[in-house]
Design an enzyme around this catalytic site. Structure first.
Site, PDB file in Angstrom:
ATOM      1  N   CYS A  41       5.085  -6.097   1.893  1.00  0.00           N
ATOM      2  CA  CYS A  41       5.718  -4.881   1.861  1.00  0.00           C
ATOM      3  C   CYS A  41       4.958  -4.180   2.747  1.00  0.00           C
ATOM      4  CB  CYS A  41       5.457  -4.312   0.449  1.00  0.00           C
ATOM      5  SG  CYS A  41       6.338  -2.755   0.216  1.00  0.00           S
ATOM      6  N   TYR A  42       3.935  -3.159   2.522  1.00  0.00           N
ATOM      7  CA  TYR A  42       3.192  -2.488   3.592  1.00  0.00           C
ATOM      8  C   TYR A  42       2.649  -3.478   4.682  1.00  0.00           C
ATOM      9  CZ  TYR A  42      -0.307   0.396   6.050  1.00  0.00           C
ATOM     10  OH  TYR A  42      -0.918   1.349   6.922  1.00  0.00           O
ATOM     11  N   LYS A  72     -11.252 -12.470 -15.480  1.00  0.00           N
ATOM     12  CA  LYS A  72     -11.429 -12.800 -16.767  1.00  0.00           C
ATOM     13  C   LYS A  72     -10.818 -14.004 -17.633  1.00  0.00           C
ATOM     14  CE  LYS A  72     -12.602 -10.749 -21.069  1.00  0.00           C
ATOM     15  NZ  LYS A  72     -13.945  -9.959 -21.061  1.00  0.00           N
ATOM     16  N   HIS A  94       7.854  -8.094  -3.565  1.00  0.00           N
ATOM     17  CA  HIS A  94       6.506  -8.442  -4.252  1.00  0.00           C
ATOM     18  C   HIS A  94       6.533  -9.803  -4.865  1.00  0.00           C
ATOM     19  CE1 HIS A  94       4.080  -4.582  -3.360  1.00  0.00           C
ATOM     20  NE2 HIS A  94       5.426  -3.830  -3.477  1.00  0.00           N
ATOM     21  N   GLU A 127       4.321 -11.377  -6.007  1.00  0.00           N
ATOM     22  CA  GLU A 127       3.231 -11.544  -6.991  1.00  0.00           C
ATOM     23  C   GLU A 127       3.428 -11.070  -8.486  1.00  0.00           C
ATOM     24  OE1 GLU A 127       2.262  -7.757  -5.098  1.00  0.00           O
ATOM     25  OE2 GLU A 127       3.376  -9.394  -4.624  1.00  0.00           O
ATOM     26  N   GLY A 153       0.932  -1.163   0.037  1.00  0.00           N
ATOM     27  CA  GLY A 153      -0.007   0.017  -0.068  1.00  0.00           C
ATOM     28  C   GLY A 153       0.800   1.201  -0.086  1.00  0.00           C
ATOM     29  N   SER A 193     -24.253  -9.632 -26.283  1.00  0.00           N
ATOM     30  CA  SER A 193     -23.418  -8.582 -27.054  1.00  0.00           C
ATOM     31  C   SER A 193     -22.474  -9.326 -27.943  1.00  0.00           C
ATOM     32  CB  SER A 193     -22.544  -7.464 -26.156  1.00  0.00           C
ATOM     33  OG  SER A 193     -21.649  -8.167 -25.413  1.00  0.00           O
ATOM     34  N   GLY A 194     -22.219 -10.795 -27.892  1.00  0.00           N
ATOM     35  CA  GLY A 194     -21.331 -11.515 -28.407  1.00  0.00           C
ATOM     36  C   GLY A 194     -19.952 -11.243 -27.986  1.00  0.00           C
ATOM     37  N   GLY A 195     -19.858 -10.497 -26.702  1.00  0.00           N
ATOM     38  CA  GLY A 195     -18.788 -10.289 -25.977  1.00  0.00           C
ATOM     39  C   GLY A 195     -18.415 -11.650 -25.160  1.00  0.00           C
ATOM     40  N   VAL A 196     -17.300 -11.789 -24.814  1.00  0.00           N
ATOM     41  CA  VAL A 196     -16.802 -12.941 -23.888  1.00  0.00           C
ATOM     42  C   VAL A 196     -17.825 -13.433 -22.790  1.00  0.00           C
ATOM     43  CG1 VAL A 196     -15.224 -14.266 -22.646  1.00  0.00           C
ATOM     44  CG2 VAL A 196     -14.691 -12.932 -24.586  1.00  0.00           C
ATOM     45  N   ASP A 197     -17.991 -12.297 -21.704  1.00  0.00           N
ATOM     46  CA  ASP A 197     -18.382 -12.029 -20.608  1.00  0.00           C
ATOM     47  C   ASP A 197     -20.248 -12.536 -20.827  1.00  0.00           C
ATOM     48  OD1 ASP A 197     -16.142 -11.591 -19.724  1.00  0.00           O
ATOM     49  OD2 ASP A 197     -16.679  -9.289 -20.095  1.00  0.00           O
ATOM     50  N   SER A 198     -20.795 -11.760 -21.592  1.00  0.00           N
ATOM     51  CA  SER A 198     -22.217 -11.935 -21.761  1.00  0.00           C
ATOM     52  C   SER A 198     -22.589 -13.473 -22.414  1.00  0.00           C
ATOM     53  CB  SER A 198     -22.841 -10.819 -22.656  1.00  0.00           C
ATOM     54  OG  SER A 198     -22.198 -10.910 -24.036  1.00  0.00           O
ATOM     55  N   ALA A 199     -21.508 -13.746 -23.305  1.00  0.00           N
ATOM     56  CA  ALA A 199     -21.646 -15.069 -24.028  1.00  0.00           C
ATOM     57  C   ALA A 199     -21.882 -16.282 -22.991  1.00  0.00           C
ATOM     58  CB  ALA A 199     -20.575 -15.171 -24.979  1.00  0.00           C
TER      59      ALA A 199
END
Length: 563
Positions: A131-132, A419, A219, A221, A104, A273-279
C-alpha cells in the site's frame, strides 16, 4: 452479508494475542529502566550468529504493521519492525534477507512524508512494498503517485497478469484481496511492469524482476486476503531465500545460553504474578541459572479463587523454584478502604505493590538483575513515541517508580516475542497448559471488577460468581477461543423474588470478548443455553446476587474491563 461471531469450541489452533497478561506488574517495574537498567540492542538479543537471518519491516504507521511482522514469524523466519529512520548499523547486525515496507496514513507527495531509507534500495536485497510502501517505492525510484479519483476500501478481486514468477507460486489466477487506499500509481518507475490488477486498480501489483522489488496495492497480511499468507511466504522463501529456522525450540536453546552468559554468577529477582509472561520468564531463567533466581510472589488479596495456591504449587513444587511468598492481603485491603475511583484504586495498588516488593527484595541481599516479562509489542509501542513508556506510567497507570537504590540491570528474555510465541515457549519448557493458556488478568486484579468500594465480603461474592463462570466456560470448551471472560460485581442492587421471599441483591455482569490484539474486541456470541446455565448457577449458588446480565458492547466504544 452477516458473519457468525459465535466462538467455536476449543481446538488446537492458537489464539493470536498481543498484550501482556500481567501488563500492570510489568509497568510497575518498567521505571527500573531509568534507574540503571540497560536496554539490550535488538540484534544482540534477538538471534544468534548461527541462526541469524531476518526480514525487516519498515514501519510507516499502518494499523497492520505489527501484523505483517507476525505473519513473517508464523512462516518461521525472524522479523523485526523498525522505524523508517533506523540507521543501517542496527539493521546490518540482523543479517537481513529482505525488506517489507508497511502501509501508512500519509501520502507520499505531501511535504515531509516518510520514505524508506536509502539503504533499502542500495543493499540490493529484495523489497516488498505494501500500500503506502508501494507508493514510497514508486516515488523514490522515479515514478509518480497522485490522489485517486475514487477511494478503494474493502473487498476486491485481483487478477494476475503474469503468474509465472516465484512471488506468485501456488496462487490462483484470481483471488479476493483487501484494499485500503486513496492514492494511486500514476506512472510506474522505469523497469517496472504490471503484474496484477483489480476492477478499480489497474496496478494492483507492480514489480521489477531484475531488482526483486515488488509493490502491492492491497494488504496481504490481513485475514480478508485469503491468499496473503501464501504470497508473503513466497516473498520470504522464493524471493529472499530464507531458510526458516525461527522456531521456539531454537529460541529456548539460544536463550538459555544467552542468559547464562549475561547473568554469570549474579543473582536475579522476578516479580511472579501467575500471568503467562512472568511465568514463562521465570521458567526460562530458572532453566538457565537455577537457584540464582528468586521469585517474589505477592498475594494482594485481589486474586481469583485458589489462584495463589495453584501458582505456588506449580512453581515451587513442580518446577522447584526459590519463591518468596508474601500474603499482603490485609495491607492491600486496608489501602483500598473507602476508595471508589478506579484510577485511585490502580494507584493505591501499584504503590503498595512497590513497597512490598522493595521490602522483600531488600531481605535477599545483593541482587544484580531484575527480570521482566516485556514483550515485543510493548517494545514497539515504547519506541514509537519518545518517552511514551514514561507517560504511560505517570498518566495511565499512575504508579510510582522503584526506589533509586534498586539500581538493577534488566533481563528481558521475551523482549522480541509476540504473545503467541511466548505461549509456545511455555509449552517447549514443559509448563502446564492451564498456565500457558491462562487468559489475561489485570495487575489490580478483582479490585477493578468490583465496582465501588472493595471489601472482603464483596470480593468473596465476585470470586464465587467468577468461579462459576470460568467453570462453565471451560466445561463448554470455549476458554481458549475467548480473549477474556470474567464476572463483574456492580454497585447496583435490584429487587428479586427467590422462593416466597422478596430479595434486594447485587447485579452481576458477565463479560466475554474475542480479540486478536486487545486493541479492539468484540463481544462473544456465547450460546444462550450456556448463558442461561451460568446465570442460573450464579443466582442460586452465590449469596447476595439475584440478577445477572451479559455485556454485549464491543471495544470501541467501551473498554474490555469496566474500570
Amino acid at each position: 452479508m452477516t458473519t457468525d461471531k459465535t466462538p467455536k469450541p476449543a481446538s488446537e489452533e492458537t489464539l493470536r494475542v498481543r498484550t501482556t497478561g500481567d501488563i500492570e506488574v510489568s509497568t510497575y517495574l518498567e521505571i527500573a529502566k531509568q534507574k540503571g537498567g540497560q536496554t539490550p540492542s535488538p540484534a544482540k538479543e534477538a538471534v544468534t550468529d548461527v541462526e541469524r537471518e531476518a526480514i525487516i519491516v519498515i514501519d510507516f504507521g499502518s494499523q497492520y504493521s505489527m501484523l505483517i511482522a507476525r505473519r513473517v514469524r508464523e512462516a518461521q523466519v525472524y522479523c523485526e519492525l523498525v522505524a523508517h529512520d533506523t540507521p543501517w548499523e542496527k539493521i546490518a547486525l540482523l543479517n537481513p534477507k529482505g525488506f517489507i515496507l508497511s502501509g501508512g496514513p500519509a501520502s507520499v507527495y505531501e511535504p515531509n512524508a516518510p520514505l524508506a531509507p536509502p539503504y533499502v534500495y542500495e543493499s540490493g536485497l529484495p523489497v516488498l512494498g505494501i500500500c503506502y510502501g508501494m507508493q514510497a517505492i514508486t516515488k523514490q525510484m522515479g515514478g509518480l503517485v497522485a490522489p485517486g479519483t475514487k477511494r478503494e476500501y474493502g473487498h476486491a478481486i485481483m487478477y494476475l497478469s503474469d503468474s509465472d514468477i516465484p512471488l506468485f507460486a501456488g496462487l490462483p489466477e484470481s483471488t479476493p484481496v483487501w484494499m485500503s487506499h486513496g492514492d494511486k500509481i500514476e506512472t510506474m518507475p522505469a523497469g517496472f511492469s504490471i503484474m496484477a490488477y483489480t476492477e478499480n486498480s489497474p496496478i494492483a501489483i507492480m514489480g521489477n524482476r531484475e531488482r526483486n522489488v515488488y509493490g502491492l496495492q492491497f494488504h496481504p497480511e490481513v485475514a480478508h486476503t485469503p491468499e496473503g499468507k501464501t504470497l508473503l511466504k513466497n516473498f520470504i522463501y522464493n524471493v529472499c531465500g530464507c531458510r526458516g529456522n525461527w522456531t521456539m525450540g531454537n529460541f529456548v536453546n539460544d536463550s538459555v545460553g544467552r542468559i547464562k552468559e549475561q547473568v554469570g554468577n549474579g543473582k536475579v529477582i522476578c516479580a511472579l504474578s501467575g500471568g503467562v509472561d512472568s511465568a514463562v520468564v521465570a521458567t526460562l531463567i530458572h532453566r538457565a541459572i537455577g537457584d540464582q533466581l528468586t521469585c517474589i510472589f505477592v498475594n494482594n488479596g485481589l486474586l481469583r479463587r485458589e489462584e495463589a495456591e495453584r501458582t505456588l504449587n506449580v512453581f515451587r513444587l513442580h518446577l522447584g523454584m526459590n519463591i518468596i511468598f508474601v500474603d499482603a492481603t490485609e495491607r492491600f485491603l486496608n489501602r483500598l478502604k473507602g476508595v471508589t475511583d478506579p484510577e485511585v484504586k490502580r494507584k493505591s495498588i501499584g504503590e503498595e505493590f512497590i513497597k512490598v516488593f522493595e521490602e522483600e527484595a531488600g531481605k535477599i541481599g545483593k541482587v544484580d538483575f531484575l527480570a521482566q516479562g516485556t514483550l515485543y509489542p510493548d517494545v514497539i509501542e515504547s519506541v514509537s513515541s519518545v518517552s511514551k513508556a514514561s507517560a504511560k506510567i505517570k498518566t495511565h497507570h499512575n504508579v510510582g517508580g522503584l526506589p533509586a537504590k534498586m539500581t538493577l540491570k534488566l533481563i528481558e528474555p521475551l523482549r522480541y516475542l509476540f504473545k503467541d510465541e511466548v505461549r509456545q515457549v511455555g509449552l517447549e519448557l514443559g509448563m502446564p497448559e492451564e498456565m500457558v493458556w491462562r487468559q489475561p488478568f489485570p495487575g489490580p486484579g478483582l479490585a477493578i471488577r468490583v465496582i465501588g468500594e472493595v471489601t472482603r465480603e464483596r470480593l468473596e461474592i465476585l470470586r464465587s460468581a467468577d468461579f462459576i463462570l470460568m467453570n462453565e466456560i471451560k466445561k463448554a470448551k470455549f476458554y481458549r477461543q475467548l480473549w477474556q471472560s470474567f464476572a463483574i460485581l456492580t454497585d447496583v442492587k435490584s429487587v428479586g423474588v427467590m422462593g416466597d421471599f422478596r430479595t434486594y441483591g447485587y447485579l452481576v455482569a458477565i463479560r466475554a470478548v474475542t480479540s486478536e490484539d486487545a486493541m479492539t474486541a468484540d463481544w462473544a456470541r456465547l450460546p444462550y443455553d450456556l448463558l442461561a446455565k451460568i446465570s442460573n448457577r450464579i443466582v442460586n449458588e452465590v449469596n447476595g446476587v439475584n440478577r445477572v446480565v451479559y455485556d454485549i458492547t464491543s471495544k470501541p466504544p467501551s473498554t474490555i474491563e469496566w474500570e
